[in-house]
Design a protein around this motif. Sequence first.
Motif, PDB file in Angstrom:
ATOM      1  N   SER A   3      91.115  75.482  27.911  1.00  0.00           N
ATOM      2  CA  SER A   3      92.044  74.395  28.232  1.00  0.00           C
ATOM      3  C   SER A   3      91.608  73.605  29.449  1.00  0.00           C
ATOM      4  CB  SER A   3      93.437  74.955  28.464  1.00  0.00           C
ATOM      5  OG  SER A   3      93.917  75.552  27.298  1.00  0.00           O
ATOM      6  N   PHE A   4      91.048  74.302  30.442  1.00  0.00           N
ATOM      7  CA  PHE A   4      90.602  73.620  31.652  1.00  0.00           C
ATOM      8  C   PHE A   4      89.508  72.605  31.338  1.00  0.00           C
ATOM      9  CE2 PHE A   4      87.699  73.541  35.388  1.00  0.00           C
ATOM     10  CZ  PHE A   4      88.540  72.853  36.252  1.00  0.00           C
ATOM     11  N   TYR A   5      88.536  73.008  30.525  1.00  0.00           N
ATOM     12  CA  TYR A   5      87.451  72.087  30.198  1.00  0.00           C
ATOM     13  C   TYR A   5      87.907  70.984  29.260  1.00  0.00           C
ATOM     14  CZ  TYR A   5      84.148  74.800  32.818  1.00  0.00           C
ATOM     15  OH  TYR A   5      83.489  75.422  33.837  1.00  0.00           O
ATOM     16  N   LYS A   6      88.884  71.269  28.403  1.00  0.00           N
ATOM     17  CA  LYS A   6      89.448  70.195  27.577  1.00  0.00           C
ATOM     18  C   LYS A   6      90.055  69.127  28.473  1.00  0.00           C
ATOM     19  CE  LYS A   6      90.684  72.658  23.401  1.00  0.00           C
ATOM     20  NZ  LYS A   6      91.782  73.118  22.540  1.00  0.00           N
ATOM     21  N   PHE A   7      90.745  69.583  29.495  1.00  0.00           N
ATOM     22  CA  PHE A   7      91.341  68.643  30.439  1.00  0.00           C
ATOM     23  C   PHE A   7      90.266  67.809  31.131  1.00  0.00           C
ATOM     24  CE2 PHE A   7      92.586  67.772  34.847  1.00  0.00           C
ATOM     25  CZ  PHE A   7      93.663  66.938  34.626  1.00  0.00           C
ATOM     26  N   LEU A   8      89.208  68.484  31.611  1.00  0.00           N
ATOM     27  CA  LEU A   8      88.142  67.757  32.315  1.00  0.00           C
ATOM     28  C   LEU A   8      87.438  66.762  31.404  1.00  0.00           C
ATOM     29  CD1 LEU A   8      86.440  70.587  34.423  1.00  0.00           C
ATOM     30  CD2 LEU A   8      87.954  68.771  35.230  1.00  0.00           C
ATOM     31  N   VAL A   9      87.125  67.178  30.192  1.00  0.00           N
ATOM     32  CA  VAL A   9      86.349  66.328  29.288  1.00  0.00           C
ATOM     33  C   VAL A   9      87.187  65.173  28.742  1.00  0.00           C
ATOM     34  CG1 VAL A   9      85.120  66.287  27.079  1.00  0.00           C
ATOM     35  CG2 VAL A   9      84.738  68.156  28.687  1.00  0.00           C
ATOM     36  N   TYR A  10      88.378  65.484  28.247  1.00  0.00           N
ATOM     37  CA  TYR A  10      89.161  64.449  27.570  1.00  0.00           C
ATOM     38  C   TYR A  10      90.021  63.607  28.496  1.00  0.00           C
ATOM     39  CZ  TYR A  10      87.714  66.975  23.423  1.00  0.00           C
ATOM     40  OH  TYR A  10      86.969  67.573  22.455  1.00  0.00           O
ATOM     41  N   GLU A  11      90.608  64.204  29.485  1.00  0.00           N
ATOM     42  CA  GLU A  11      91.525  63.462  30.348  1.00  0.00           C
ATOM     43  C   GLU A  11      90.829  62.783  31.525  1.00  0.00           C
ATOM     44  OE1 GLU A  11      94.703  62.941  29.677  1.00  0.00           O
ATOM     45  OE2 GLU A  11      94.549  64.157  27.846  1.00  0.00           O
ATOM     46  N   LEU A  12      89.858  63.464  32.132  1.00  0.00           N
ATOM     47  CA  LEU A  12      89.197  62.898  33.313  1.00  0.00           C
ATOM     48  C   LEU A  12      87.816  62.336  33.009  1.00  0.00           C
ATOM     49  CD1 LEU A  12      90.140  65.604  35.967  1.00  0.00           C
ATOM     50  CD2 LEU A  12      91.295  63.446  35.464  1.00  0.00           C
ATOM     51  N   ASP A  13      87.459  62.301  31.728  1.00  0.00           N
ATOM     52  CA  ASP A  13      86.148  61.773  31.298  1.00  0.00           C
ATOM     53  C   ASP A  13      85.008  62.467  32.039  1.00  0.00           C
ATOM     54  OD1 ASP A  13      84.587  60.202  29.664  1.00  0.00           O
ATOM     55  OD2 ASP A  13      84.472  58.564  31.111  1.00  0.00           O
ATOM     56  N   PHE A  14      85.115  63.793  32.149  1.00  0.00           N
ATOM     57  CA  PHE A  14      84.086  64.612  32.790  1.00  0.00           C
ATOM     58  C   PHE A  14      82.799  64.480  31.988  1.00  0.00           C
ATOM     59  CE2 PHE A  14      82.346  68.722  34.336  1.00  0.00           C
ATOM     60  CZ  PHE A  14      82.562  68.543  35.684  1.00  0.00           C
ATOM     61  N   PRO A  15      81.657  64.204  32.627  1.00  0.00           N
ATOM     62  CA  PRO A  15      80.435  63.881  31.888  1.00  0.00           C
ATOM     63  C   PRO A  15      79.793  65.053  31.141  1.00  0.00           C
ATOM     64  CG  PRO A  15      79.977  63.982  34.227  1.00  0.00           C
ATOM     65  CD  PRO A  15      81.454  64.122  34.071  1.00  0.00           C
ATOM     66  N   VAL A  16      80.017  66.269  31.583  1.00  0.00           N
ATOM     67  CA  VAL A  16      79.341  67.408  30.971  1.00  0.00           C
ATOM     68  C   VAL A  16      80.375  68.419  30.483  1.00  0.00           C
ATOM     69  CG1 VAL A  16      77.725  69.299  31.372  1.00  0.00           C
ATOM     70  CG2 VAL A  16      77.374  67.111  32.508  1.00  0.00           C
ATOM     71  N   ASP A  17      80.229  68.838  29.219  1.00  0.00           N
ATOM     72  CA  ASP A  17      81.102  69.872  28.676  1.00  0.00           C
ATOM     73  C   ASP A  17      80.395  71.216  28.859  1.00  0.00           C
ATOM     74  OD1 ASP A  17      82.886  71.438  27.366  1.00  0.00           O
ATOM     75  OD2 ASP A  17      82.529  70.586  25.389  1.00  0.00           O
ATOM     76  N   VAL A  18      80.669  71.872  29.970  1.00  0.00           N
ATOM     77  CA  VAL A  18      80.003  73.123  30.322  1.00  0.00           C
ATOM     78  C   VAL A  18      80.360  74.227  29.335  1.00  0.00           C
ATOM     79  CG1 VAL A  18      79.694  74.838  32.142  1.00  0.00           C
ATOM     80  CG2 VAL A  18      80.004  72.448  32.740  1.00  0.00           C
ATOM     81  N   ALA A  19      81.577  74.268  28.851  1.00  0.00           N
ATOM     82  CA  ALA A  19      82.017  75.321  27.947  1.00  0.00           C
ATOM     83  C   ALA A  19      81.252  75.290  26.625  1.00  0.00           C
ATOM     84  CB  ALA A  19      83.507  75.203  27.698  1.00  0.00           C
ATOM     85  N   ALA A  20      80.784  74.127  26.207  1.00  0.00           N
ATOM     86  CA  ALA A  20      80.043  74.024  24.943  1.00  0.00           C
ATOM     87  C   ALA A  20      78.671  74.684  25.047  1.00  0.00           C
ATOM     88  CB  ALA A  20      79.893  72.567  24.548  1.00  0.00           C
TER      89      ALA A  20
END
Length: 47
Positions: A3-20
């Motif tokens: 959930s934390f990384y979903k928030f970073l990737v989708y909501e804050l447009d975080f450039p890297v999806d570390v969890a993937a």
Amino acid sequence: MTSFYKFLVYELDFPVDVAARIRIPKVYVPLKNILTEEEVKRLLEAA
């Protein structure tokens, strides 16, 4: 994905999806041996 990384990737447009990038190794775990009918009878008699 957590959930934390979903928030970073989708909501804050975080450039890297570390969890993937996380890979979990597959571990083979064999099944336990099954008791025979005779072993079960002896076990119950001993109790």
